[in-house]
Design a protein around this motif. Structure first.
Motif, PDB file in Angstrom:
ATOM      1  N   LYS A  64     -27.976   9.662  42.424  1.00 30.65           N
ATOM      2  CA  LYS A  64     -27.977  10.716  41.400  1.00 30.65           C
ATOM      3  C   LYS A  64     -27.056  11.842  41.840  1.00 30.65           C
ATOM      4  O   LYS A  64     -26.855  12.060  43.035  1.00 30.65           O
ATOM      5  N   SER A  65     -26.505  12.538  40.851  1.00 26.74           N
ATOM      6  CA  SER A  65     -25.484  13.545  41.127  1.00 26.74           C
ATOM      7  C   SER A  65     -26.045  14.800  41.800  1.00 26.74           C
ATOM      8  O   SER A  65     -25.306  15.508  42.471  1.00 26.74           O
ATOM      9  N   ALA A  74     -27.355  19.288  33.821  1.00 25.13           N
ATOM     10  CA  ALA A  74     -26.717  17.993  33.599  1.00 25.13           C
ATOM     11  C   ALA A  74     -27.033  17.113  34.807  1.00 25.13           C
ATOM     12  O   ALA A  74     -27.114  17.613  35.936  1.00 25.13           O
ATOM     13  N   THR A  76     -26.358  12.903  36.333  1.00 24.61           N
ATOM     14  CA  THR A  76     -25.834  11.546  36.160  1.00 24.61           C
ATOM     15  C   THR A  76     -26.483  10.637  37.191  1.00 24.61           C
ATOM     16  O   THR A  76     -26.499  10.958  38.385  1.00 24.61           O
ATOM     17  N   ASN A  78     -26.111   6.865  38.778  1.00 23.94           N
ATOM     18  CA  ASN A  78     -25.057   5.861  38.885  1.00 23.94           C
ATOM     19  C   ASN A  78     -25.581   4.629  39.603  1.00 23.94           C
ATOM     20  O   ASN A  78     -26.233   4.747  40.633  1.00 23.94           O
ATOM     21  N   TRP A  91     -30.937  -0.708  32.635  1.00 31.55           N
ATOM     22  CA  TRP A  91     -31.636   0.442  33.217  1.00 31.55           C
ATOM     23  C   TRP A  91     -33.115   0.427  32.848  1.00 31.55           C
ATOM     24  O   TRP A  91     -33.490  -0.009  31.757  1.00 31.55           O
ATOM     25  N   GLN A 100     -29.851   2.083  27.560  1.00 30.68           N
ATOM     26  CA  GLN A 100     -28.635   2.523  28.244  1.00 30.68           C
ATOM     27  C   GLN A 100     -27.884   1.288  28.704  1.00 30.68           C
ATOM     28  O   GLN A 100     -28.494   0.309  29.136  1.00 30.68           O
ATOM     29  N   GLU A 104     -23.673   4.027  34.338  1.00 28.89           N
ATOM     30  CA  GLU A 104     -24.168   5.409  34.403  1.00 28.89           C
ATOM     31  C   GLU A 104     -25.175   5.721  33.301  1.00 28.89           C
ATOM     32  O   GLU A 104     -25.070   5.207  32.197  1.00 28.89           O
ATOM     33  N   VAL A 105     -26.120   6.585  33.663  1.00 28.48           N
ATOM     34  CA  VAL A 105     -26.998   7.234  32.687  1.00 28.48           C
ATOM     35  C   VAL A 105     -26.712   8.721  32.829  1.00 28.48           C
ATOM     36  O   VAL A 105     -26.843   9.279  33.919  1.00 28.48           O
ATOM     37  N   LYS A 106     -26.286   9.335  31.716  1.00 30.89           N
ATOM     38  CA  LYS A 106     -25.911  10.761  31.755  1.00 30.89           C
ATOM     39  C   LYS A 106     -26.882  11.577  30.914  1.00 30.89           C
ATOM     40  O   LYS A 106     -27.174  11.221  29.784  1.00 30.89           O
ATOM     41  N   THR A 108     -27.037  15.389  29.542  1.00 32.79           N
ATOM     42  CA  THR A 108     -26.252  16.621  29.420  1.00 32.79           C
ATOM     43  C   THR A 108     -27.152  17.848  29.529  1.00 32.79           C
ATOM     44  O   THR A 108     -26.730  18.892  29.989  1.00 32.79           O
TER      45      THR A 108
END
Length: 152
Positions: A64-65, A74, A76, A78, A91, A100, A104-106, A108
């Protein structure tokens, strides 16, 4: 480039050719091998071969981001995997498939309701494997209601 002159490999030779044999594993996928004649210094007379080893997905992982996620941030997720032919991804959230596709699952603007355990499954024509689970915990401000009562 990788040398084929390693233990366990076989080499046979005739007056006009040399053959190297080895057992390829999925880790050899994408390796480049070069062949050139003895004493040759002409770079245009060197043959490069890229090895393709077909295999089911391996080394599937989810990242994860951001470690800390606050409501409305936000984010993401991955999913990555090694596979040949190319892999596709499914997913899951809390063990249920989510709508999804792709690596990636984003989010926002993530919500508290997006909290849960996420994982992905990498598949190709040769098999499939699941990633580890990733806990997404969305931090949110408390919802406080103040009730004022008037005493007679």
């Amino acid at each position: 480039t990788q040398s084929l002159l390693t233990p366990g490999n076989k080499t046979s030779q005739t007056p006009n050719s040399i053959t190297h044999s080895f057992n390829a594993s999925w880790m050899n996928d994408g390796n480049v091998f070069s062949c050139q004649t003895t004493g040759n210094s002409d770079k245009y007379l060197i043959r490069n071969l890229t090895l393709t080893v077909k295999h089911a997905p391996k080394e599937v992982q989810i990242t994860k981001s951001h470690k800390t996620v606050k409501e409305n941030d936000a984010l993401t997720l991955n999913c990555s995997a090694k596979g040949q032919p190319n892999v596709s991804f499914i997913w899951f959230k809390n063990k249920r498939t989510i709508n999804q596709s792709g690596a990636e699952v984003k989010f926002t603007s993530i919500k508290e309701s997006d909290s849960g355990l996420y994982r992905c499954r990498a598949t190709n024509t040769l098999g499939g494997i699941d990633s580890n689970e990733m806990n997404v915990e969305v931090l949110y401000p408390p919802d406080v209601t103040v009730e004022v009562t008037k005493k007679p």
